[in-house]
Design a protein around this motif. Sequence first.
Motif, mmCIF file in Angstrom:
data_model
loop_
_atom_site.group_PDB
_atom_site.id
_atom_site.type_symbol
_atom_site.label_atom_id
_atom_site.label_comp_id
_atom_site.label_asym_id
_atom_site.label_seq_id
_atom_site.Cartn_x
_atom_site.Cartn_y
_atom_site.Cartn_z
ATOM 1 N N ASP A 130 0.861 -1.183 0.000
ATOM 2 C CA ASP A 130 0.000 0.000 0.000
ATOM 3 C C ASP A 130 0.903 1.241 0.000
ATOM 4 O O ASP A 130 1.725 1.408 0.906
ATOM 5 C CB ASP A 130 -0.881 -0.053 1.259
ATOM 6 N N SER A 131 0.751 2.097 -0.994
ATOM 7 C CA SER A 131 1.689 3.222 -1.146
ATOM 8 C C SER A 131 1.627 4.188 0.037
ATOM 9 O O SER A 131 2.568 4.936 0.272
ATOM 10 C CB SER A 131 1.415 3.980 -2.444
ATOM 11 N N ILE A 142 3.465 -1.592 -6.062
ATOM 12 C CA ILE A 142 3.086 -0.561 -5.093
ATOM 13 C C ILE A 142 1.732 -0.003 -5.511
ATOM 14 O O ILE A 142 1.600 0.598 -6.582
ATOM 15 C CB ILE A 142 4.179 0.524 -4.960
ATOM 16 N N LEU A 194 -2.124 4.072 -6.082
ATOM 17 C CA LEU A 194 -1.539 5.304 -6.584
ATOM 18 C C LEU A 194 -2.587 6.397 -6.775
ATOM 19 O O LEU A 194 -2.258 7.574 -6.865
ATOM 20 C CB LEU A 194 -0.872 5.002 -7.929
ATOM 21 N N GLY A 236 -0.119 8.983 -1.313
ATOM 22 C CA GLY A 236 0.679 8.042 -0.547
ATOM 23 C C GLY A 236 2.017 8.661 -0.224
ATOM 24 O O GLY A 236 2.189 9.883 -0.328
ATOM 25 N N PRO A 262 7.484 8.123 -3.696
ATOM 26 C CA PRO A 262 7.997 6.880 -4.294
ATOM 27 C C PRO A 262 9.460 6.594 -3.927
ATOM 28 O O PRO A 262 9.812 5.444 -3.650
ATOM 29 C CB PRO A 262 7.855 7.128 -5.789
ATOM 30 N N LEU A 307 9.621 5.111 -0.583
ATOM 31 C CA LEU A 307 9.163 3.721 -0.559
ATOM 32 C C LEU A 307 10.263 2.771 -1.039
ATOM 33 O O LEU A 307 10.475 1.701 -0.482
ATOM 34 C CB LEU A 307 7.910 3.562 -1.420
ATOM 35 N N MET A 323 0.288 11.733 -8.248
ATOM 36 C CA MET A 323 -0.252 10.773 -7.294
ATOM 37 C C MET A 323 -1.572 11.295 -6.751
ATOM 38 O O MET A 323 -1.825 12.499 -6.805
ATOM 39 C CB MET A 323 0.753 10.617 -6.155
ATOM 40 N N PHE A 334 4.438 0.371 -10.167
ATOM 41 C CA PHE A 334 3.441 1.182 -9.466
ATOM 42 C C PHE A 334 2.095 1.008 -10.161
ATOM 43 O O PHE A 334 2.053 0.645 -11.343
ATOM 44 C CB PHE A 334 3.852 2.655 -9.486
ATOM 45 N N SER A 387 -2.600 1.218 -9.620
ATOM 46 C CA SER A 387 -3.801 1.317 -8.796
ATOM 47 C C SER A 387 -4.729 0.182 -9.203
ATOM 48 O O SER A 387 -5.311 0.193 -10.287
ATOM 49 C CB SER A 387 -4.472 2.676 -9.033
#
Length: 524
Positions: free
Chosen positions: A112-113, A139, A142, A146, A149, A152, A173, A254, A256
Motif C-alpha cells: 500500500d503506497s 506498489i 496510486l 501516498g 515513491p 518507498l 499521485m 506502481f 492502482s
Amino acid sequence: MNKQHQEVDSRRTFAIISHPDAGKTTITEQLLLFGGAIRQAGTVKAKKTGNFAKSDWMEIEKQRGISVTSSVMQFDYDDKRVNILDTPGHEDFSEDTYRTLMAVDSAVMVIDSAKGIEAQTKKLFQVCRMRGIPIFTFINKLDRDGREPLELLSELEEVLGIESYPMNWPIGMGKGLEGLYDVYNKRVELYRPAHYNSERFIPLNAEGDIPSDHPLQQNSVFPQALEDVELLVEAGNEFSKEKIAAGELTPVFFGSALTNFGVQTFLETFLQFAPKPSDHKTEEDQEISPYEEEFSGFIFKIQANMNPAHRDRIAFVRICSGTFERGMDVTLERTGKKFKLTNSTQFMADTRENVQEAVAGDIIGLYDTGNYQIGDTLYGGKLKVSYEKLPQFTPELFMKITAKNVMKQKSFHKGIQQLVQEGAIQLYKTYLTEEYIIGAVGQLQFEVFQHRMLNEYNTELIMTPMGSKIARWINPEDLDERMSSSRNILARDRFDQPLFLFENQFAMRWFADKYPDVELKSLL
Ligand code: GDP
C-alpha cells in the motif's frame, strides 16, 4: 521440443503476498479478468466478504471449471499458463500460508503506497528470501495520496534488505495522478487519456521524453517524474536479470488496482521475467528436472473441510515432474503404498479438463481421508524420490489444551498425534508438569484444530489461550532447569528438543544477558 517440455515452459506459478488491505484481492481479481477466468469484477471480493451465495459460487465453478473459491487459480494469458496460489491473510493466516510459498516459483509483493512495508509482508517476504525465489513488487493505491515513491524504494532496501529497480514511475499521485513513466517498456501510460485527448500509451523518443507538444508537458508533475527517473538512472541500482532470478533485486511496479491502472502492464512485464518451473531438490540432494518423464510432486497444504457433514480434506500437490493423468498409479513415498489417483481435482481455467494436462508447476488437489501428511512425496513409476522436508515455522500463538472428558484420553492423544504429524499444528509439553501446549502462527489454526478434534476424534477440548510468546530453542546440553522463571516457560517439542516460550522481547533479552553462552535459536 516435446509436448511436455513446451507445457512446462509455459507455466508461471506464483503467490501474491501482502499485508491485509494492501489490495491483494483486488489485484488477483483484475488478473483473473485479464485471463478470462472470471467475467465480472467483484466476484473474488464477494467471496472474501461472503456477500456471494454459496450456490452462485458453485454455479460459477461448474460453468468455468475453475475453483475460484479455492486457494489455487489458473488461467491462460498470451502463451503462458498462470497459476496463482493464495496466501490468506487476516485470521486465516496459518502455517499453510508460509508453506504455500514452498510451492511457488516466484512471489508478487503488494504494498500500500500510503503504508509502506507492514508486518505480515515482512514475514512472508523472509520466507521467499530464504528460498531465493524472485520477488516482484507492486506498489498499489496510486490513485490516493501516498508516500514519496523514492522513500518507498529506500524502505524496501532498508527494511527488507533487497535491492530494487523501478520498472515504471508514477507521474503524480492521488488526485494529481496523471500516469506512469514506463521505464522498461519505454512509454508513458496515461491515467486519463481522454483528459489529454491522447492515446493511452505514448512512446518515448530517443531522449526518453514524450513529444514536446503533448499537453502532458504542461503539467508540472511530468517534469518532476522525469527528474526522479533521471536521478534513479544515475544513482539507482542497475537492472539485472540474474539478480532478479536470484531474488536479490526486486523489480518495482506502481499502479492502482482499484481503478485497474498499471495492472495489465504489470502482468505482461511480470510474465516476461517470472521463472518457469525449475529443478526440485530431494532429501538426498538430487535435483529432479521438471522435464523428467515420470510424475512426482509433494504435498504442501492440507485443507480441512469446515463443513461438519464432510470429514474429507483436500491435499494440495505441487507437481515437480512428469505429467499428471487421472487414474494414474502413484506411490506415497512415506509408506511405500501404491494406489490410483482417481479422486483428484485439477484447478483448471475451463471445462476441457480431459484434454488439459497438468505438468510441473501445476497444482492438483487430492481428496484425502487421512492418508496424507504435509511434506509427503508422491511419485509414479520407478522414480522413487523423496522431496526435501518442508521447514517448520516458529509459532507465535499458544494455547494450553486438555480433554474436557477425562474418559476420552485415548482419542485425545490419538487425535493430537495424528494432527501434529499431518502438520496442522505444533505440539509442546511443559518440562516438569507435562502439560500440553499447542502453537500456531495464526488464530484460525487453533479453530481448525479444535473443530477437527471434535469431528474426527470425538474429543471436546478445553483450550486456554496463553497469547503470543516468543519461542526459542536451545541446545540440550545448555539446559538447566533453573533457567526457567516467571517470564518464560520451559517446554520440549515433539522431538524432545528443549525450548523456552518467552513472554516478550524484554524477557528474552533479559535471558540472553543473563546466559550469554546459551544460544537461542528460532525455526524459520
Ligand atoms: P487485501 O486484504 O490485500 O486482499 O485487500 P483488498 O483487495 O480487499 O483491498 C482492501 C481495500 O483497499 C478495499 O476497500 C479496496 O477497495 C481498496 N483498494 C484496493 N486497491 C486499491 C487502489 O488501487 N486504490 C484505492 N483507492 N483503494 C484500493
